[in-house]
Motif scaffolding. Structure first.
Motif, PDB file in Angstrom:
ATOM      1  N   GLY A   1      24.082  -5.498  12.935  1.00 27.65           N
ATOM      2  CA  GLY A   1      24.258  -6.716  12.155  1.00 27.65           C
ATOM      3  C   GLY A   1      24.927  -6.537  10.806  1.00 27.65           C
ATOM      4  N   VAL A   2      25.259  -5.292  10.446  1.00 22.26           N
ATOM      5  CA  VAL A   2      25.913  -5.020   9.167  1.00 22.26           C
ATOM      6  C   VAL A   2      27.420  -4.953   9.389  1.00 22.26           C
ATOM      7  CG1 VAL A   2      26.166  -3.387   7.254  1.00 22.26           C
ATOM      8  CG2 VAL A   2      23.914  -3.766   8.290  1.00 22.26           C
ATOM      9  N   GLY A   3      28.166  -5.722   8.600  1.00 20.69           N
ATOM     10  CA  GLY A   3      29.616  -5.732   8.714  1.00 20.69           C
ATOM     11  C   GLY A   3      30.276  -4.759   7.758  1.00 20.69           C
ATOM     12  N   VAL A   4      31.471  -4.326   8.110  1.00 19.77           N
ATOM     13  CA  VAL A   4      32.279  -3.451   7.254  1.00 19.77           C
ATOM     14  C   VAL A   4      33.476  -4.269   6.790  1.00 19.77           C
ATOM     15  CG1 VAL A   4      33.599  -1.310   7.105  1.00 19.77           C
ATOM     16  CG2 VAL A   4      31.565  -1.412   8.559  1.00 19.77           C
ATOM     17  N   VAL A   5      33.589  -4.442   5.482  1.00 23.93           N
ATOM     18  CA  VAL A   5      34.653  -5.275   4.917  1.00 23.93           C
ATOM     19  C   VAL A   5      35.198  -4.619   3.648  1.00 23.93           C
ATOM     20  CG1 VAL A   5      33.603  -7.400   5.810  1.00 23.93           C
ATOM     21  CG2 VAL A   5      33.074  -6.652   3.489  1.00 23.93           C
ATOM     22  N   GLY A   6      36.263  -5.181   3.145  1.00 23.30           N
ATOM     23  CA  GLY A   6      36.800  -4.742   1.868  1.00 23.30           C
ATOM     24  C   GLY A   6      36.197  -5.567   0.744  1.00 23.30           C
ATOM     25  N   LEU A   7      36.356  -5.098  -0.466  1.00 24.72           N
ATOM     26  CA  LEU A   7      35.839  -5.806  -1.632  1.00 24.72           C
ATOM     27  C   LEU A   7      36.385  -7.237  -1.730  1.00 24.72           C
ATOM     28  CD1 LEU A   7      33.977  -5.595  -4.055  1.00 24.72           C
ATOM     29  CD2 LEU A   7      35.807  -4.498  -5.314  1.00 24.72           C
TER      30      LEU A   7
ATOM     31  N   SER B   1      30.411   6.706   9.402  1.00 31.29           N
ATOM     32  CA  SER B   1      31.197   5.782  10.222  1.00 31.29           C
ATOM     33  C   SER B   1      30.398   4.498  10.392  1.00 31.29           C
ATOM     34  CB  SER B   1      31.480   6.393  11.593  1.00 31.29           C
ATOM     35  OG  SER B   1      30.288   6.463  12.349  1.00 31.29           O
ATOM     36  N   ALA B   2      31.043   3.476  10.895  1.00 27.73           N
ATOM     37  CA  ALA B   2      30.364   2.193  11.136  1.00 27.73           C
ATOM     38  C   ALA B   2      29.193   2.372  12.104  1.00 27.73           C
ATOM     39  CB  ALA B   2      31.359   1.171  11.668  1.00 27.73           C
ATOM     40  N   GLY B   3      29.251   3.392  12.946  1.00 25.54           N
ATOM     41  CA  GLY B   3      28.168   3.659  13.888  1.00 25.54           C
ATOM     42  C   GLY B   3      26.852   4.042  13.220  1.00 25.54           C
ATOM     43  N   ALA B   4      26.899   4.456  11.967  1.00 23.74           N
ATOM     44  CA  ALA B   4      25.672   4.820  11.243  1.00 23.74           C
ATOM     45  C   ALA B   4      24.937   3.600  10.707  1.00 23.74           C
ATOM     46  CB  ALA B   4      26.008   5.756  10.084  1.00 23.74           C
TER      47      ALA B   4
ATOM     48  N   GLY C   1       7.922  -2.574   3.741  1.00 27.32           N
ATOM     49  CA  GLY C   1       8.807  -1.435   3.542  1.00 27.32           C
ATOM     50  C   GLY C   1      10.260  -1.820   3.770  1.00 27.32           C
ATOM     51  N   LEU C   2      11.135  -0.863   3.604  1.00 28.52           N
ATOM     52  CA  LEU C   2      12.564  -1.119   3.722  1.00 28.52           C
ATOM     53  C   LEU C   2      12.956  -1.628   5.101  1.00 28.52           C
ATOM     54  CD1 LEU C   2      14.094   1.931   1.790  1.00 28.52           C
ATOM     55  CD2 LEU C   2      13.594  -0.362   0.931  1.00 28.52           C
ATOM     56  N   ASP C   3      12.433  -1.022   6.150  1.00 24.39           N
ATOM     57  CA  ASP C   3      12.774  -1.481   7.503  1.00 24.39           C
ATOM     58  C   ASP C   3      12.356  -2.920   7.725  1.00 24.39           C
ATOM     59  OD1 ASP C   3      14.052   0.798   8.675  1.00 24.39           O
ATOM     60  OD2 ASP C   3      12.095   1.767   8.871  1.00 24.39           O
ATOM     61  N   ASP C   4      11.134  -3.245   7.321  1.00 25.29           N
ATOM     62  CA  ASP C   4      10.629  -4.613   7.493  1.00 25.29           C
ATOM     63  C   ASP C   4      11.466  -5.620   6.712  1.00 25.29           C
ATOM     64  OD1 ASP C   4       8.529  -3.755   9.128  1.00 25.29           O
ATOM     65  OD2 ASP C   4       7.218  -3.432   7.412  1.00 25.29           O
ATOM     66  N   LEU C   5      11.831  -5.266   5.492  1.00 24.67           N
ATOM     67  CA  LEU C   5      12.612  -6.176   4.660  1.00 24.67           C
ATOM     68  C   LEU C   5      14.007  -6.404   5.236  1.00 24.67           C
ATOM     69  CD1 LEU C   5      11.558  -4.848   1.158  1.00 24.67           C
ATOM     70  CD2 LEU C   5      11.016  -7.109   2.122  1.00 24.67           C
ATOM     71  N   ARG C   6      14.648  -5.324   5.658  1.00 22.29           N
ATOM     72  CA  ARG C   6      15.995  -5.471   6.217  1.00 22.29           C
ATOM     73  C   ARG C   6      15.964  -6.281   7.510  1.00 22.29           C
ATOM     74  NH1 ARG C   6      19.171  -0.102   6.818  1.00 22.29           N
ATOM     75  NH2 ARG C   6      17.867   0.091   8.653  1.00 22.29           N
TER      76      ARG C   6
ATOM     77  N   ALA D   1      23.698   3.447   1.690  1.00 21.03           N
ATOM     78  CA  ALA D   1      22.456   3.954   2.281  1.00 21.03           C
ATOM     79  C   ALA D   1      21.497   2.822   2.658  1.00 21.03           C
ATOM     80  CB  ALA D   1      21.757   4.909   1.312  1.00 21.03           C
ATOM     81  N   ALA D   2      21.535   1.727   1.930  1.00 23.44           N
ATOM     82  CA  ALA D   2      20.633   0.597   2.199  1.00 23.44           C
ATOM     83  C   ALA D   2      20.947  -0.098   3.514  1.00 23.44           C
ATOM     84  CB  ALA D   2      20.720  -0.416   1.058  1.00 23.44           C
ATOM     85  N   PHE D   3      22.088   0.203   4.101  1.00 25.55           N
ATOM     86  CA  PHE D   3      22.539  -0.485   5.293  1.00 25.55           C
ATOM     87  C   PHE D   3      22.637   0.428   6.509  1.00 25.55           C
ATOM     88  CE2 PHE D   3      23.986  -2.494   1.469  1.00 25.55           C
ATOM     89  CZ  PHE D   3      23.687  -3.828   1.678  1.00 25.55           C
ATOM     90  N   CYS D   4      22.288   1.706   6.336  1.00 30.73           N
ATOM     91  CA  CYS D   4      22.340   2.671   7.430  1.00 30.73           C
ATOM     92  C   CYS D   4      21.087   2.570   8.288  1.00 30.73           C
ATOM     93  CB  CYS D   4      22.475   4.094   6.892  1.00 30.73           C
ATOM     94  SG  CYS D   4      24.085   4.418   6.150  1.00 30.73           S
ATOM     95  N   ALA D   5      21.274   2.646   9.589  1.00 27.84           N
ATOM     96  CA  ALA D   5      20.153   2.529  10.522  1.00 27.84           C
ATOM     97  C   ALA D   5      19.053   3.539  10.219  1.00 27.84           C
ATOM     98  CB  ALA D   5      20.646   2.697  11.957  1.00 27.84           C
ATOM     99  N   ARG D   6      19.449   4.759   9.859  1.00 28.09           N
ATOM    100  CA  ARG D   6      18.471   5.825   9.602  1.00 28.09           C
ATOM    101  C   ARG D   6      18.366   6.149   8.115  1.00 28.09           C
ATOM    102  NH1 ARG D   6      20.492   9.236  14.667  1.00 28.09           N
ATOM    103  NH2 ARG D   6      19.469   8.001  16.262  1.00 28.09           N
ATOM    104  N   TRP D   7      18.840   5.252   7.275  1.00 24.16           N
ATOM    105  CA  TRP D   7      18.733   5.400   5.821  1.00 24.16           C
ATOM    106  C   TRP D   7      19.418   6.666   5.323  1.00 24.16           C
ATOM    107  CZ3 TRP D   7      17.320   0.932   3.823  1.00 24.16           C
ATOM    108  CH2 TRP D   7      16.539   0.081   4.607  1.00 24.16           C
ATOM    109  N   GLU D   8      20.550   7.037   5.927  1.00 22.70           N
ATOM    110  CA  GLU D   8      21.302   8.207   5.497  1.00 22.70           C
ATOM    111  C   GLU D   8      21.636   8.088   4.015  1.00 22.70           C
ATOM    112  OE1 GLU D   8      21.813   6.599   8.353  1.00 22.70           O
ATOM    113  OE2 GLU D   8      22.462   7.970   9.913  1.00 22.70           O
ATOM    114  N   GLY D   9      21.355   9.128   3.267  1.00 23.07           N
ATOM    115  CA  GLY D   9      21.681   9.159   1.849  1.00 23.07           C
ATOM    116  C   GLY D   9      20.620   8.563   0.935  1.00 23.07           C
ATOM    117  N   LEU D  10      19.527   8.043   1.495  1.00 23.31           N
ATOM    118  CA  LEU D  10      18.458   7.462   0.669  1.00 23.31           C
ATOM    119  C   LEU D  10      17.858   8.535  -0.220  1.00 23.31           C
ATOM    120  CD1 LEU D  10      16.679   4.932   0.109  1.00 23.31           C
ATOM    121  CD2 LEU D  10      15.119   5.837   1.828  1.00 23.31           C
ATOM    122  N   GLU D  11      17.716   8.227  -1.495  1.00 27.01           N
ATOM    123  CA  GLU D  11      17.149   9.163  -2.467  1.00 27.01           C
ATOM    124  C   GLU D  11      15.734   8.760  -2.847  1.00 27.01           C
ATOM    125  OE1 GLU D  11      19.740   9.177  -5.876  1.00 27.01           O
ATOM    126  OE2 GLU D  11      21.514   9.376  -4.632  1.00 27.01           O
ATOM    127  N   ASP D  12      14.885   9.730  -3.053  1.00 24.36           N
ATOM    128  CA  ASP D  12      13.550   9.536  -3.618  1.00 24.36           C
ATOM    129  C   ASP D  12      12.717   8.507  -2.869  1.00 24.36           C
ATOM    130  OD1 ASP D  12      11.490  10.082  -5.359  1.00 24.36           O
ATOM    131  OD2 ASP D  12      12.105   8.544  -6.790  1.00 24.36           O
TER     132      ASP D  12
END
Length: 118
Positions: free
Chosen positions: A97-103, A90-93, A62-67, A37-48
């Motif tokens: 600048g955020v990459g999708v990788v494995g552990l 999906s990666a589109g969310a 705020g979160l947008d400014d920090l990111r 959720a911290a990496f989603c453009a629209r903060w999908e899944g952000l709680e509280d």
């Protein structure tokens, strides 16, 4: 490493990361599971997120400014491919600048760096 979607945890992680970058340290942020959720453009899944307006009114970034600041300071932002799938996203969310990788890629990139988990 961000593993939770709670606003306060994500804010603390981004504040620590931005401060580290500003002090010239190399920063790699990695989201797993709900932490994606911290990496989603629209903060999908952000709680509280009830304190977001309170922080902004107090003059705290705020979160947008920090990111945005992290990306401008060349921090590396990545999410776990399995976390993205688990969250039904999906990666589109993701923010630009955020990459999708494995552990393994994250662990290789992080090397012997100090790690904090939020």
């Amino acid at each position: 490493m961000i593993v939770e979607a709670r606003y306060e945890r994500i804010h603390a992680a981004l504040m620590l990361a931005a401060t580290s970058c500003a002090l010239g340290q190399s920063v790699v942020l990695f989201g797993m599971g709900a932490g994606v959720a911290a990496f989603c453009a629209r903060w999908e899944g952000l709680e509280d997120g009830t304190h977001a307006d309170w922080r902004t009114a107090a003059g705290v970034a705020g979160l947008d400014d920090l990111r945005t600041a992290l990306l401008e300071m060349d921090a590396t932002l990545m999410v776990c491919d399995s976390g993205l799938k688990t969250m039904g996203l999906s990666a589109g969310a993701l923010a630009e600048g955020v990459g999708v990788v494995g552990l393994p890629t994250f662990l290789d990139r992080a090397g012997a760096a100090r790690m904090a988990v939020f």
